[in-house]
Design an enzyme around this catalytic site. Structure first.
Site, PDB file in Angstrom:
ATOM      1  N   GLY A  21       3.058   2.570  18.888  1.00 43.39           N
ATOM      2  CA  GLY A  21       3.158   2.213  17.482  1.00 43.39           C
ATOM      3  C   GLY A  21       4.146   1.176  17.127  1.00 43.39           C
ATOM      4  O   GLY A  21       3.635  -0.185  17.573  1.00 43.39           O
ATOM      5  N   LYS A  78      -3.340   4.674  26.589  1.00 44.90           N
ATOM      6  CA  LYS A  78      -2.157   3.826  26.230  1.00 44.90           C
ATOM      7  C   LYS A  78      -1.327   3.559  27.767  1.00 44.90           C
ATOM      8  O   LYS A  78      -0.870   2.613  28.004  1.00 44.90           O
ATOM      9  CB  LYS A  78      -1.177   4.641  25.338  1.00 44.90           C
ATOM     10  CG  LYS A  78      -1.616   4.559  23.941  1.00 44.90           C
ATOM     11  CD  LYS A  78      -0.787   5.595  23.194  1.00 44.90           C
ATOM     12  CE  LYS A  78      -1.260   5.394  21.751  1.00 44.90           C
ATOM     13  NZ  LYS A  78      -0.790   6.605  20.796  1.00 44.90           N
ATOM     14  N   GLU A 106      -4.916  10.916  14.806  1.00 44.43           N
ATOM     15  CA  GLU A 106      -6.453  10.037  14.688  1.00 44.43           C
ATOM     16  C   GLU A 106      -7.563  10.934  14.017  1.00 44.43           C
ATOM     17  O   GLU A 106      -7.123  12.323  13.468  1.00 44.43           O
ATOM     18  CB  GLU A 106      -7.085  10.018  16.284  1.00 44.43           C
ATOM     19  CG  GLU A 106      -6.175   9.545  17.243  1.00 44.43           C
ATOM     20  CD  GLU A 106      -5.928   7.969  16.751  1.00 44.43           C
ATOM     21  OE1 GLU A 106      -6.780   7.328  16.664  1.00 44.43           O
ATOM     22  OE2 GLU A 106      -4.771   7.739  16.893  1.00 44.43           O
ATOM     23  N   GLY A 157      -0.459  10.868   8.323  1.00 46.76           N
ATOM     24  CA  GLY A 157      -1.241   9.831   8.975  1.00 46.76           C
ATOM     25  C   GLY A 157      -0.868   9.421  10.457  1.00 46.76           C
ATOM     26  O   GLY A 157      -1.055   8.401  10.963  1.00 46.76           O
ATOM     27  N   THR A 216      -5.232   3.981   7.689  1.00 49.73           N
ATOM     28  CA  THR A 216      -3.815   4.246   7.691  1.00 49.73           C
ATOM     29  C   THR A 216      -3.076   2.931   8.257  1.00 49.73           C
ATOM     30  O   THR A 216      -2.207   2.563   7.640  1.00 49.73           O
ATOM     31  CB  THR A 216      -3.369   5.439   8.802  1.00 49.73           C
ATOM     32  OG1 THR A 216      -4.073   6.568   8.068  1.00 49.73           O
ATOM     33  CG2 THR A 216      -2.125   5.478   8.667  1.00 49.73           C
ATOM     34  N   VAL A 217      -3.644   2.417   9.237  1.00 48.96           N
ATOM     35  CA  VAL A 217      -2.912   1.102   9.958  1.00 48.96           C
ATOM     36  C   VAL A 217      -3.434  -0.072   9.162  1.00 48.96           C
ATOM     37  O   VAL A 217      -2.506  -0.820   8.899  1.00 48.96           O
ATOM     38  CB  VAL A 217      -3.317   1.216  11.198  1.00 48.96           C
ATOM     39  CG1 VAL A 217      -2.706  -0.073  11.874  1.00 48.96           C
ATOM     40  CG2 VAL A 217      -2.978   2.203  12.223  1.00 48.96           C
TER      41      VAL A 217
HETATM   42  N1  HSE Z   1      -2.534   9.108  16.869  1.00 47.79           N
HETATM   43  C1  HSE Z   1      -1.518   8.178  17.525  1.00 47.79           C
HETATM   44  C2  HSE Z   1      -0.444   8.928  17.840  1.00 47.79           C
HETATM   45  C3  HSE Z   1      -1.244   7.012  16.482  1.00 47.79           C
HETATM   46  O1  HSE Z   1      -0.229  10.019  17.159  1.00 47.79           O
HETATM   47  O2  HSE Z   1       0.377   8.599  18.402  1.00 47.79           O
HETATM   48  C4  HSE Z   1      -0.692   5.922  17.221  1.00 47.79           C
HETATM   49  O3  HSE Z   1      -1.420   5.255  18.267  1.00 47.79           O
END
Ligand code: HSE
Length: 324
Positions: free
Chosen positions: A126, A197, A182, A179, A14-15
């Site tokens: 993000g 995070k 994870e 997307g 995705t990224v």
């Molecule tokens: N799976 C993560 C979320 C993606 O939903 O925040 C971004 O870090």
């Protein structure tokens, strides 16, 4: 004219695809994706002009590669690739919150020992430029509190359940299709992803390492339909809130579902949006809001790091005595 810098990209999920699509919109950035390392080179993909390999050494040991961009979801492999790339003199950009959040002692060492830059804006929030802000504008003042929504998938699920009466299962499936989630969505809903995070933010805010092992973490799976009805009847919403607070030299960190009212800055942060409120002693409270998950927003954070690498930007953060 200077030759374009060569990128070795790890991962085309995705990224990775979000980064690739974003990069095509920035032809002025003097870089070229030279090689892409993926687990399976036999899968049909976009990016027909790219060279794919499944041998990481083709990137790590290639002296012509200047910048490694690591966008895989295997934290253990990512750690090996990142360190090897730095050791071999390459700048590195990563979005791997699990690897970074769980390896901050090593990350701190890498910042000190290796000359190339190691940047990871896309690992937190993000498309929100929070790591850069913590390392830049907010670096030299005391941060006393960070509070926010740090996981887009769980916020998306809670929003759909509360606004549109979706079931948890339907909302999770949709978050995966879009997307946001994870590969192992348990990380999103359990609060673990947000805790990684938060560890990264603690490192940048305080120059200290706080392992998520000491955090209070509660999954959104504990939120019942009765909780949702109760929140609604009181004019509130349930959000997965990450909090990091410094009181009397003790840092308290938690990630848990909370009722928030309309006067709370997190109240209107819905769907995959994230928000991070930072309370700094001199400049006061700053609230950063934006898309916290998804290919293009996260890919845009990678682009920002790429531009910073080209400008020789390095994080200033290293472990330091407590500011407070
Ligand atoms: N799976 C993560 C979320 C993606 O939903 O925040 C971004 O870090």
């Amino acid at each position: 004219m200077k030759a374009a810098k060569k990128i070795g990209l790890f991962g085309f999920g995705t990224v990775g695809k979000g980064f690739y699509e974003n990069l095509k919109k920035h032809p002025h950035i003097p870089v070229v994706i030279d090689k892409v390392c993926v687990k399976r080179i036999d899968l049909p993909r976009i990016g027909h002009e790219l060279y794919f390999t499944n041998n990481p050494h083709e990137i790590l040991e290639d002296p012509a590669i200047d910048i490694v961009i690591e966008l895989i979801d295997d934290a253990a492999a990512a750690k090996v690739y990142v360190e090897k790339a730095l050791e071999n003199g390459k700048h590195v950009i990563s979005a791997n919150k699990k690897m970074i959040g769980e390896s901050l002692e090593e990350v701190d060492l890498w910042h000190q020992v290796y000359e190339p830059s190691f940047l990871y804006e896309a690992a937190v929030g993000g498309g929100i430029p929070i790591v850069h802000s913590m390392d830049g504008f907010l670096h030299d003042q005391e941060v006393v509190k960070i509070r926010g929504i740090l996981n887009g998938s769980s916020n998306y699920i809670l929003t759909q359940m509360q606004q549109n009466q979706w079931t948890y299962e339907k909302a999770l499936l949709d978050a995966q299709h879009k997307g946001f989630a994870e590969r192992n969505p348990k990380l999103d809903i359990s609060g673990i992803d947000a805790s990684h995070k938060l560890s990264i933010l603690a490192y940048h805010a305080f120059g200290e390492i706080h392992s998520n092992k000491s955090f209070e973490i509660e999954s959104i799976e504990t939120v019942s339909e009765a909780d949702i009805r109760k929140a609604k009847s009181k004019g509130r919403k349930i959000k997965l809130v990450a909090t990091l607070q410094r009181r009397n030299r003790v840092v308290e960190c938690s990630v848990k579902p909370e009722f928030v009212g309309p006067d709370d800055e997190l109240y209107s942060v819905d769907f995959e949006n994230n928000a991070i409120s930072v309370e700094a002693l001199i400049s006061g409270k700053h609230v950063f809001v934006g898309k916290g998950a998804g290919a293009l927003p996260t890919g845009s954070a990678v682009i920002e790091d790429l531009k910073r690498v080209l400008g020789n930007y390095r994080y200033r953060t290293t472990l330091r005595p407590s500011l407070v």
